[in-house]
Design an enzyme around this catalytic site. Structure first.
Site, PDB file in Angstrom:
ATOM      1  N   GLY A 124      75.448  -5.479  90.536  1.00  0.00           N
ATOM      2  CA  GLY A 124      74.502  -4.824  91.433  1.00  0.00           C
ATOM      3  C   GLY A 124      73.914  -5.780  92.456  1.00  0.00           C
ATOM      4  CD  GLU A 127      68.060  -4.669  96.985  1.00  0.00           C
ATOM      5  OE1 GLU A 127      67.176  -4.459  97.832  1.00  0.00           O
ATOM      6  OE2 GLU A 127      67.887  -5.349  95.956  1.00  0.00           O
ATOM      7  CB  SER A 132      76.138  -8.453 106.350  1.00  0.00           C
ATOM      8  OG  SER A 132      77.278  -7.623 106.496  1.00  0.00           O
ATOM      9  CB  ILE A 157      76.993  -0.364  92.396  1.00  0.00           C
ATOM     10  CG1 ILE A 157      75.723  -0.808  93.144  1.00  0.00           C
ATOM     11  CG2 ILE A 157      77.325  -1.300  91.247  1.00  0.00           C
ATOM     12  CD1 ILE A 157      75.850  -2.113  93.902  1.00  0.00           C
ATOM     13  CD  GLU A 363      84.375  -8.220  96.280  1.00  0.00           C
ATOM     14  OE1 GLU A 363      84.447  -9.448  96.128  1.00  0.00           O
ATOM     15  OE2 GLU A 363      84.932  -7.397  95.526  1.00  0.00           O
ATOM     16  CD  GLU A 367      82.563  -7.530 111.955  1.00  0.00           C
ATOM     17  OE1 GLU A 367      83.201  -6.820 112.753  1.00  0.00           O
ATOM     18  OE2 GLU A 367      82.491  -7.274 110.736  1.00  0.00           O
TER      19      GLU A 367
END
Length: 379
Positions: A124, A127, A132, A157, A363, A367
């Protein structure tokens, strides 16, 4: 420089290629339509010893390596990217932080069920206002005696609906005016902890993507994962390994799109010739094959460096960035080669494009990868 896989890695590839073709691929279109999570596939993977592949046998793992993990992820993703991302997140986001930072007691209690497949691995981090910019974390963990009380939410998640516990990042205090972010293991059946599975996604329909809501969730301070205040550093290390998984996923999707395009080009006739006899199609396929091979080599290099306990952050970002972008390019070309048929679900290539797009975002966006690479080359 030796590019040959070890005997064990070759065995893993052969086994997973057969499993992917015979078990995973046949239901991929239906799972994409119905959004059915591939529970039975993962039961079989558990029986094959794949769910704890790179982790120690002390916790029920197979004591294998990152290269084998990349091979398994690639083959699963070639057949069904939803299955591939489920597996990749299970290992690299769910199991890896426990393996890297957990105490012996935590590993026995929480890593063992991940290795056995009793619980899926999840992590987790993201948010609503911290994607990023993960430093923008707002979830809090306030001390109350021997416990932490967590409040906040996490979004996007993977696997949480099927996880019995997961590590979450939270603010545990303030040091020199900056947030002290720590990682805490939270059992998903804890009172006040809610998992919401309500997203309508562009692709990866059979993977489980959830929102986590924590309302006065109480967990023991013994569930602190790693050193207090090191949560930010820990998730950066975790994401480095996860990016190898994303790169492997991208290679698998690109390979599937290429295979479909090549087969179609050899069969489809226009103007008295097969498409593969036209030089323009040959050039498209040649470029696709070249990009896939380069991406796979970069993924393998990052995995090899990790297995050698050498720095691999730059290579992990490079493999994730390049592989995800060429997966989109190859899938797009595969649709173009198919023409109107490529726009139809039954030919599958449109699914590869929808599934591949997430890999340029999850992930660490493309950029962010360029930012990481720039920093690591000394900019």
């Amino acid at each position: 420089m030796d590019f040959d896989l070890t005997q064990e890695q070759q065995m893993v590839r052969k086994m997973m290629k057969e499993f992917a073709n015979e078990v995973v691929a046949p239901g991929a279109i239906d799972r994409d339509r119905t959004k059915e999570f591939p529970v039975q596939i993962f039961k079989q993977l558990s029986e094959m010893g794949m769910m704890g592949l790179p982790f120690s046998e002390d916790y029920g793992g197979s004591n294998s390596d990152t290269m084998s993990f990349a091979i398994v992820t690639e083959e699963l993703s070639r057949a069904c990217a939803s299955t591939g991302i489920t597996y990749s997140a299970h290992i690299s986001l769910g199991g890896a932080p426990l393996h890297l930072f957990g105490t012996e007691e935590q590993k026995q209690k929480y890593l063992t069920p991940i290795c056995s497949g009793e619980s899926f691995g999840a992590f987790g981090l993201t948010e609503p206002n911290a994607g990023s910019d993960a430093g923008g974390t707002q979830t809090t963990a306030v001390e109350d005696g021997d416990d932490f009380i967590l409040n906040g939410s996490k979004v996007y998640i993977t696997n949480a609906s099927y996880a019995k516990h997961l590590a979450v990042t939270a603010i545990t205090g303030e040091v020199n005016g900056k947030k002290e972010i720590s990682a805490i293991i939270v059992p998903t059946n804890t009172e006040g902890f809610t998992v919401l599975d309500k997203y309508e996604k562009m692709g990866l329909h059979a993977s489980n993507t959830t929102e986590l809501v924590m309302d006065n969730v109480r967990v023991s301070k013994k569930n602190l994962l790693g050193k207090r205040g090191n949560g930010f550093k820990q998730f950066l290390v975790t994401l480095d390994g996860g990016r190898i998984g994303i790169g492997a996923m991208a290679v698998g999707i690109a390979q599937a799109a290429f295979d479909r395009a090549l087969q179609y080009a050899k069969e489809r006739k226009q103007f008295g010739k097969t498409l593969s006899e036209f030089q323009i199609t040959q050039f498209k396929l040649a470029d696709m094959a070249m990009k896939i091979e380069l991406a796979r080599t970069m993924v393998y290099k990052a995995a090899w460096l990790k297995d050698q306990n050498r720095p691999f952050s730059k290579e992990a970002s490079m493999c994730k960035l390049y592989a995800s972008e060429i997966a989109m390019q190859v899938a797009n070309e595969a649709i173009q080669i198919h023409g109107g048929y490529g726009y139809m679900k039954e030919y599958e290539v449109e699914r590869y494009l929808r599934d591949a797009k997430l890999l340029e975002i999850g992930e660490g966006t493309s950029e962010v990868q360029r930012m990481v690479i720039a920093r690591l080359i000394g900019c």
